[in-house]
Write a protein that holds these residues in place. Sequence first.
Motif, PDB file in Angstrom:
ATOM      1  N   ASP A   5       0.317  -1.644  -3.491  1.00  0.00           N
ATOM      2  CA  ASP A   5      -1.143  -1.661  -3.322  1.00  0.00           C
ATOM      3  C   ASP A   5      -1.880  -2.619  -4.244  1.00  0.00           C
ATOM      4  O   ASP A   5      -2.920  -3.156  -3.891  1.00  0.00           O
ATOM      5  N   ASN A   6      -1.353  -2.779  -5.458  1.00  0.00           N
ATOM      6  CA  ASN A   6      -2.075  -3.581  -6.459  1.00  0.00           C
ATOM      7  C   ASN A   6      -1.822  -5.077  -6.309  1.00  0.00           C
ATOM      8  O   ASN A   6      -2.390  -5.882  -7.038  1.00  0.00           O
TER       9      ASN A   6
ATOM     10  N   ARG B 116      -3.217  -3.486   6.747  1.00  0.00           N
ATOM     11  CA  ARG B 116      -1.994  -3.226   5.964  1.00  0.00           C
ATOM     12  C   ARG B 116      -0.762  -3.323   6.869  1.00  0.00           C
ATOM     13  O   ARG B 116       0.274  -3.858   6.483  1.00  0.00           O
TER      14      ARG B 116
ATOM     15  N   VAL C 225      -3.852  -5.490  -1.614  1.00  0.00           N
ATOM     16  CA  VAL C 225      -3.810  -4.895  -0.270  1.00  0.00           C
ATOM     17  C   VAL C 225      -4.440  -3.488  -0.238  1.00  0.00           C
ATOM     18  O   VAL C 225      -4.732  -2.970   0.830  1.00  0.00           O
ATOM     19  N   SER C 226      -4.691  -2.898  -1.411  1.00  0.00           N
ATOM     20  CA  SER C 226      -5.380  -1.597  -1.439  1.00  0.00           C
ATOM     21  C   SER C 226      -6.797  -1.722  -0.859  1.00  0.00           C
ATOM     22  O   SER C 226      -7.387  -0.733  -0.431  1.00  0.00           O
ATOM     23  N   ASN C 227      -7.346  -2.950  -0.827  1.00  0.00           N
ATOM     24  CA  ASN C 227      -8.693  -3.174  -0.275  1.00  0.00           C
ATOM     25  C   ASN C 227      -8.695  -3.177   1.250  1.00  0.00           C
ATOM     26  O   ASN C 227      -9.756  -3.198   1.856  1.00  0.00           O
TER      27      ASN C 227
ATOM     28  N   ASN D 192       3.178  -9.317  -1.723  1.00  0.00           N
ATOM     29  CA  ASN D 192       3.870  -8.306  -0.918  1.00  0.00           C
ATOM     30  C   ASN D 192       4.906  -8.924   0.012  1.00  0.00           C
ATOM     31  O   ASN D 192       5.955  -8.344   0.243  1.00  0.00           O
TER      32      ASN D 192
END
Length: 247
Positions: free
Chosen positions: A94-95, A154, A146-148, A101
């Motif tokens: 996520d970060n 995603r 990607v947490s946004n 990723n």
Amino acid sequence: MNSQPLLEVRNLSRHFGAVKALENCSMAVHPGEVVALAGDNGAGKTTMIKALSGVYAPTSGDILIEGNPVKFSSPQEARALGVETIYQDLALADNLTIGANIFLGREPMKKVFGFLPMLDRKRMANAAAETMAKLDFHVKRLDAPVSNFSGGQRQAVAIGRAVYWNAKILIMDEPTAALGVPEQRKVISLIKSLKAQGRGVVFISHNLQDIFAVADRIVVLRRGIVAGERMIADTTHDEVVRLMIGG
């Protein structure tokens, strides 16, 4: 369909002691084809995914990639031969950004001052831009964590990672679960773009509407056996449900 299957499963069985999770199951996926795998809980879908992705070794039967028999002893070996599995939890960090990723666990390095190894962030950013463009997927900020992102975005990152590493066959486990309707549509269009690129997709879903929207064929499992296989154009929701429950 006369092209050679990208993926073929012949008489595959997987037993856990006395429990026959899969028994003599056969199926094939051709280039540019989406094959849905459907069945109630306990039908054998998860066991099939795990056998195809190198988590479980089959008790008997064969897996062939482009006509060649293969034996995977790990998911890494399956990946090296072009089989990528995208599980429901997506396995994203996520970060990190999209690029980070895509390269997770396979980070590209460059040498600075001729000897000092350092992360090649430019290559990661370029890979993210290139891959997302290939999927016709546009996000405003490629450098955002990607947490946004929303659920559909995603899912695109997970698909993008598989595409970047040149997966020929993507196994997608419930890719539209827990998404709103617009997000589900986005994932369906991503799958259609994989199909247009000539990749093969195994699509596992409980959602018959999504299956009918995206799949070419459906293979129905019931209690570890193939209860039936139909072309989507030649079947109905009712017939598929009957195959699933054995009515």
